[in-house]
Design a protein around this motif. Structure first.
Motif, PDB file in Angstrom:
ATOM      1  N   ASN A   1     114.688 -53.954  -9.256  1.00  0.00           N
ATOM      2  CA  ASN A   1     115.639 -54.991  -9.716  1.00  0.00           C
ATOM      3  C   ASN A   1     117.204 -55.076  -9.004  1.00  0.00           C
ATOM      4  OD1 ASN A   1     114.323 -55.832 -12.162  1.00  0.00           O
ATOM      5  ND2 ASN A   1     114.890 -54.100 -13.513  1.00  0.00           N
TER       6      ASN A   1
ATOM      7  N   GLN B   1     113.965 -55.902  -3.761  1.00  0.00           N
ATOM      8  CA  GLN B   1     113.409 -57.416  -3.655  1.00  0.00           C
ATOM      9  C   GLN B   1     113.310 -57.567  -1.935  1.00  0.00           C
ATOM     10  OE1 GLN B   1     112.249 -59.725  -6.124  1.00  0.00           O
ATOM     11  NE2 GLN B   1     112.244 -57.723  -7.241  1.00  0.00           N
TER      12      GLN B   1
ATOM     13  N   ASP C   1     115.904 -58.186 -15.293  1.00  0.00           N
ATOM     14  CA  ASP C   1     114.884 -58.477 -14.636  1.00  0.00           C
ATOM     15  C   ASP C   1     114.628 -59.704 -13.829  1.00  0.00           C
ATOM     16  OD1 ASP C   1     113.730 -60.229 -16.419  1.00  0.00           O
ATOM     17  OD2 ASP C   1     112.907 -58.724 -17.561  1.00  0.00           O
ATOM     18  N   GLU C   2     113.785 -59.857 -13.028  1.00  0.00           N
ATOM     19  CA  GLU C   2     113.586 -60.968 -12.186  1.00  0.00           C
ATOM     20  C   GLU C   2     113.422 -62.278 -12.925  1.00  0.00           C
ATOM     21  OE1 GLU C   2     113.690 -61.529  -8.455  1.00  0.00           O
ATOM     22  OE2 GLU C   2     115.033 -59.874  -9.037  1.00  0.00           O
TER      23      GLU C   2
END
Length: 352
Positions: A15, A20, A240-241
């Motif tokens: 996260n 990422q 979250d994504e």
């Protein structure tokens, strides 16, 4: 067979922006992997297999920093705060994302000096230093002693944009149009300066997503109460994504008044949705936003409100602007970054 080692240990927190970065760069490096190369990732135990069977894995533990039998032709650390480092025989690529830590007031000068010494040690081992913006590339020789023979190259980050199936509507959301920000809520992110926009637009909400520093979040709430806009402020914490993508897709505009950024991935993400971006004009952000972002000339309340009002008027009266914003975002893609890195790795091996 040439071998590449990639330190993706920070992928443990998916996260985070750093998590990422490790995930998406790793995936694209695997997708573009030359047939005659091996690739190995440093990961936490539960993430073994993340990049599929074509890759190899080393498990990161707190006991080891250097293992002399970890011998690879090229070793790449895609962030500057690594706890692991290669042996002398390895070609070392060291990526510097930013020097923000060295400017944060909450850390003592002793801690900053130790961190800077770590950066210097790693930079001295590197055959190539890469950065994620030209701004950082220019900052590196100002902060560190870099050998004249060590090149400094800028390779921009990328952004992967999901489809609708990867978006999740949050359980709690604004009841009206909203501005969106995402990032670590620290004082240098400067998001409290956006609150006057709410005071000038009584139907507008502000969503500030991301892990926070309590002292700064308290300051934001106090200022919101003083302005009478606390009932239109949301701070959901880390999201979250899939939730993040929903906020991008549904926001009125994206605000990013940060005072220090090595790159500014959220700006690229927002532009990928054709959303107007209101940004600081400091550090690397003009590189990322280009001519399509709206920049605050100062963070005085009147200037912030005026920039927002005029920017939204321009955006609403220019039907071609969303596509231009998407075009600016398209300049930053992981496939471009990975292809550039693969060329760099291969060039390093060809050097004597």
């Amino acid at each position: 067979m040439p071998s590449l080692f990639l330190d993706t240990e920070r992928m443990a927190n998916l996260n985070s922006g750093l998590g990422q970065l490790c995930l998406h760069l790793g995936r694209e490096l695997v997708r573009q992997k030359p047939a005659d190369w091996d690739i190995t990732f440093l990961v936490k135990r539960h993430q073994v297999g993340t990049f599929g069977p074509i890759a190899n894995y080393r498990v990161a533990t707190r006991w080891g920093r250097v293992w002399r039998w970890w011998k690879y032709d090229v070793w790449h650390c895609p962030y500057q705060d690594t706890r692991f480092y290669p042996t002398r025989a390895t070609k070392f690529v060291y990526t510097i994302l930013d020097f923000n830590y060295l400017s944060l007031p909450q850390y003592s000068e002793q801690r900053k000096d130790r961190r800077k010494q770590h950066y210097q040690s790693m930079a001295s081992k590197a055959q190539v230093i890469t950065t994620i913006s030209e701004y950082v590339a220019k900052d590196v020789p100002q902060r560190l002693n870099v050998a004249p023979t060590t090149p400094i190259r800028t390779i921009y980050c990328g952004v992967d944009i999901p489809d609708d199936r990867q978006m999740a509507e949050p359980a709690v959301k604004p009841s009206g149009p909203f501005l969106f920000f995402i990032g670590m809520l620290q004082s240098y992110k400067n998001v409290h300066t956006m609150l006057p926009i709410l005071a000038a637009n009584p139907n507008l909400w502000l969503v500030l997503a991301g892990p926070d520093k309590p002292e700064y979040s308290q300051q934001i709430w106090e200022q919101a109460r003083e302005l009478g806009v606390a009932d239109r402020l949301m701070m959901p914490g880390a999201i979250d994504e899939s939730t993040k993508w929903w906020f991008y897709a549904n926001c009125e505009a994206f605000v990013f008044p940060s005072l220090m950024e090595g790159f500014g991935i959220p700006v690229v993400e927002a532009m990928a949705f054709g959303k107007p971006v209101f940004s600081s004009s400091l550090t690397s952000l003009p590189e990322v936003g280009g001519t399509e972002a709206f920049y605050f000339p100062s963070f005085e309340a009147a200037a912030v409100v005026d920039t927002y009002q005029k920017g939204m008027e321009t955006y609403r009266n220019d039907p071609a602007m969303p596509e231009r914003l998407k075009g600016q975002s398209a300049k930053f893609r992981w496939e471009i970054a990975a292809a550039t890195y693969w060329q760099l790795y291969q060039d390093l091996l060809r050097e004597k």
